[in-house]
Scaffold this active site. Structure first.
Site, PDB file in Angstrom:
ATOM      1  N   SER A   1       0.837  -1.215   0.000  1.00 32.85           N
ATOM      2  CA  SER A   1       0.000   0.000   0.000  1.00 32.85           C
ATOM      3  C   SER A   1       0.866   1.257   0.000  1.00 32.85           C
ATOM      4  CB  SER A   1      -0.886   0.040   1.250  1.00 32.85           C
ATOM      5  OG  SER A   1      -1.884  -0.930   1.165  1.00 32.85           O
TER       6      SER A   1
ATOM      7  N   ASP B   1      -7.013  -7.705   4.921  1.00 33.29           N
ATOM      8  CA  ASP B   1      -6.247  -8.594   4.036  1.00 33.29           C
ATOM      9  C   ASP B   1      -5.697  -9.812   4.779  1.00 33.29           C
ATOM     10  OD1 ASP B   1      -6.701  -6.906   1.896  1.00 33.29           O
ATOM     11  OD2 ASP B   1      -4.848  -5.776   2.192  1.00 33.29           O
TER      12      ASP B   1
ATOM     13  N   ARG C   1     -14.032  -6.736 -10.545  1.00 30.49           N
ATOM     14  CA  ARG C   1     -14.200  -6.076  -9.239  1.00 30.49           C
ATOM     15  C   ARG C   1     -14.989  -4.766  -9.388  1.00 30.49           C
ATOM     16  NH1 ARG C   1      -8.599  -6.230  -6.163  1.00 30.49           N
ATOM     17  NH2 ARG C   1      -9.975  -5.564  -4.465  1.00 30.49           N
TER      18      ARG C   1
ATOM     19  N   ARG D   1      -3.215 -14.053  -1.598  1.00 28.28           N
ATOM     20  CA  ARG D   1      -3.358 -14.276  -0.158  1.00 28.28           C
ATOM     21  C   ARG D   1      -3.985 -15.640   0.146  1.00 28.28           C
ATOM     22  NH1 ARG D   1      -1.283  -9.538   1.430  1.00 28.28           N
ATOM     23  NH2 ARG D   1      -2.057  -7.649   0.413  1.00 28.28           N
TER      24      ARG D   1
ATOM     25  N   GLN E   1      -9.060   2.651  -0.634  1.00 26.87           N
ATOM     26  CA  GLN E   1      -8.869   2.920  -2.069  1.00 26.87           C
ATOM     27  C   GLN E   1      -9.854   3.992  -2.534  1.00 26.87           C
ATOM     28  OE1 GLN E   1      -9.073  -0.876  -4.052  1.00 26.87           O
ATOM     29  NE2 GLN E   1      -7.152  -1.584  -3.146  1.00 26.87           N
TER      30      GLN E   1
ATOM     31  N   GLY F   1      -6.044  -3.608  -7.713  1.00 25.57           N
ATOM     32  CA  GLY F   1      -7.165  -2.706  -7.458  1.00 25.57           C
ATOM     33  C   GLY F   1      -6.694  -1.335  -6.988  1.00 25.57           C
TER      34      GLY F   1
ATOM     35  N   ARG G   1     -12.997 -13.901  -0.976  1.00 29.36           N
ATOM     36  CA  ARG G   1     -12.098 -14.552  -0.008  1.00 29.36           C
ATOM     37  C   ARG G   1     -12.840 -15.238   1.133  1.00 29.36           C
ATOM     38  NH1 ARG G   1      -7.230 -10.067  -0.011  1.00 29.36           N
ATOM     39  NH2 ARG G   1      -6.205 -10.885  -1.870  1.00 29.36           N
TER      40      ARG G   1
ATOM     41  N   ARG H   1       1.546   4.326  -3.097  1.00 29.05           N
ATOM     42  CA  ARG H   1       1.336   5.750  -2.816  1.00 29.05           C
ATOM     43  C   ARG H   1       2.619   6.538  -2.988  1.00 29.05           C
ATOM     44  NH1 ARG H   1      -2.440   2.754  -0.500  1.00 29.05           N
ATOM     45  NH2 ARG H   1      -4.475   3.636   0.100  1.00 29.05           N
TER      46      ARG H   1
HETATM   47  C1  S3P Z   1      -5.665  -1.039   0.009  1.00 31.18           C
HETATM   48  C2  S3P Z   1      -6.899  -0.987   0.607  1.00 31.18           C
HETATM   49  C3  S3P Z   1      -7.713  -2.181   0.888  1.00 31.18           C
HETATM   50  C4  S3P Z   1      -6.876  -3.448   0.851  1.00 31.18           C
HETATM   51  C5  S3P Z   1      -5.966  -3.504  -0.342  1.00 31.18           C
HETATM   52  C6  S3P Z   1      -5.024  -2.317  -0.353  1.00 31.18           C
HETATM   53  C7  S3P Z   1      -4.948   0.219  -0.244  1.00 31.18           C
HETATM   54  O1  S3P Z   1      -8.715  -2.283  -0.085  1.00 31.18           O
HETATM   55  O2  S3P Z   1      -7.701  -4.593   0.881  1.00 31.18           O
HETATM   56  O3  S3P Z   1      -5.198  -4.694  -0.322  1.00 31.18           O
HETATM   57  O4  S3P Z   1      -3.715   0.177  -0.496  1.00 31.18           O
HETATM   58  O5  S3P Z   1      -5.585   1.273  -0.176  1.00 31.18           O
HETATM   59  P1  S3P Z   1     -10.107  -1.447  -0.005  1.00 31.18           P
HETATM   60  O6  S3P Z   1      -9.809  -0.002  -0.104  1.00 31.18           O
HETATM   61  O7  S3P Z   1     -10.914  -1.923  -1.171  1.00 31.18           O
HETATM   62  O8  S3P Z   1     -10.704  -1.836   1.304  1.00 31.18           O
END
Ligand code: S3P
Length: 442
Positions: free
Chosen positions: A25, A324, A132, A397, A177, A104, A355, A29
């Protein structure tokens, strides 16, 4: 795909110091904010996993120069990444669709970033990402005036440049996200953009960009102004607590274990897995707590608990902090005494796979007593598990959680789609072998 089936053999005693990948994550960023920063930023210890590399590929498609320099090495040999930021206005129109792969975070954050840019972009992904939900970002972005095209709420996404207006958006689901997509769009929007977060989610975006955060009536309000400048800087990325979780659980269900994990990110919006394992009776130590680039980190030691684990209830506000890690926590629950109830985790159904269903399926095949609920799982722990064939469904995962279960099962566990681990943890199989010699056949 080569080595797509890995066999995991049971090993009772674990010891070692596996090297974890950089936080996924935070890596995404750091790359995005460096790309729109003013000048050259250095990212020390960037993740070498597939997902953050999808973000790099997309940023290159937007005209950003990114260089990996082997000569500038972090202490453990990770090359630094140098990103030539040219400000938000320095991004250029892509000449081909931007491929987000399985990621995602890449697709949703970039959709927000691009919504207010004066050009059109198309974001594509693999089969999993293309199934998704994307309406969750298209809805708030459209409220801001964005032009987002998609099919039945799914990628490919075409984002056409538009003038955006700042909004106040209350998150309808706990998603970092979605929060980050709206805040990134807010950098191009007139006036102020505010995201209201009833349940806190990972806060790496707000920490890195030093956005204003206010507590209002128990909710977090995060605000950004148009033109918020992002200075060039050095980012040091901690190791990924979500990757650490596999070893924390393995060490907690083993007959004997001493596993050391170095420089693990312990942001409180991410570290719920430690709290839950402790509540289950795990023997975890947090050593040398420190801070790098505004993120807390520490070294961790896990040892097998003398009396084993016991079941717990997991629900409410902690869920986004360990979302996660639920597949591997379910593995811990299967080896724990008594019942574990996991609730409020319906978001798991829209991850790389469903999951909840995938975790229930492999644990049940191995002989565990698992009930699937719409928003979670009920696990009656303590039944012996047996090795079986597991289909990871190409979800990283699920592959890694099943491997941890396989370490303590009776007989070999064959994991199909094992190469999916590379999405977040490319060296997982070697690191697992390093703490459990003889466990991994590939
Ligand atoms: C993430 C947010 C989470 C997480 C993903 C990474 C991120 O998803 O499950 O692995 O880096 O912002 P969601 O924002 O869909 O909850």
């Amino acid at each position: 795909m080569a080595h797509d089936v890995v066999t995991v053999h049971p090993v009772a005693a674990l010891a070692g110091s596996p090297q974890l990948p950089a936080d996924k994550s935070i890596s995404h960023r750091a790359a995005i904010f460096a790309a729109i920063g003013q000048g050259e930023s250095e990212i020390v210890g960037f993740s070498d996993a597939a997902d953050p590399h999808s973000t790099l590929a997309c940023l290159r498609g937007l005209g950003v120069e990114i260089e990996e320099r082997q000569d500038v090495l972090e202490e453990d040999g990770t090359p630094s990444l140098f990103v030539s930021g040219r400000g938000l206005d320095g991004l250029t129109a892509p000449t081909a669709p931007l491929d987000c792969g399985n990621s995602g975070t890449t697709m949703r954050l970039l959709a927000g970033l691009l919504a207010g840019r004066p050009f059109d972009s198309t974001l594509v992904g693999d089969a999993s990402l293309s199934s998704r939900p994307m309406a969750r970002i298209a809805n708030p972005l459209r409220e801001m005036g964005a032009r987002v095209e998609m099919t039945d709420g799914h990628a490919p996404l075409t984002v056409r440049g538009a003038d955006l207006e700042g909004v106040t958006y209350r998150l309808p689901m706990a998603s970092a996200q979605v929060k980050s997509a709206v805040l990134l769009a807010g950098l191009s929007a007139n006036g102020t953009t505010t995201v209201v977060e009833p349940i806190p989610t990972r806060d790496h975006t707000e920490r890195m960009l030093q956005f204003d955060v206010l507590e209002v009536g128990g909710e977090r309000n995060i605000s950004v102004e148009r033109g918020h400048k992002i200075p060039a800087r050095q980012f040091v990325i901690p190791r990924d607590v979500s990757a650490a979780a596999f070893f924390l659980v393995a060490g907690s269900i083993a007959e004997s274990a001493i596993i050391d994990l170095r420089s693990v990110g312990l942001n409180p919006t991410r570290s719920g897995v430690l709290d839950v394992l402790r509540a289950m009776g795990a023997n975890l130590r947090v050593l040398d707590e420190r801070e790098r680039s505004g993120e807390p980190l520490a070294d961790l030691r896990v040892e097998a608990p003398e009396n084993g684990l016991h079941g717990v209830e997991i629900g409410g506000a902690i869920v986004p902090n360990l979302i996660d890690e639920i597949p591997v926590l379910a593995v811990a629950a299967a080896f724990a005494k008594g019942r574990t109830i996991i609730r409020d985790a319906q978001e798991l159904r829209v991850k790389e796979t469903d999951r909840i269903e995938a975790t229930a399926a492999f644990l049940r095949d191995m002989g565990a007593d698992v009930e699937e609920r719409p928003d979670g799982l009920v696990i009656e722990g303590g039944r012996p598990l047996k090795g079986v064939e597991v289909d990871s469904r190409h979800d990283h995962r699920i592959a890694m959680a099943a491997a941890v279960a396989g370490l303590m099962a009776d007989g070999p566990t064959q994991i199909h789609g094992a190469s999916a681990a590379a999405v977040s943890f490319p060296t997982f199989w070697n690191e697992l072998e390093s703490v459990a010699a003889g466990s991994v056949d590939h």
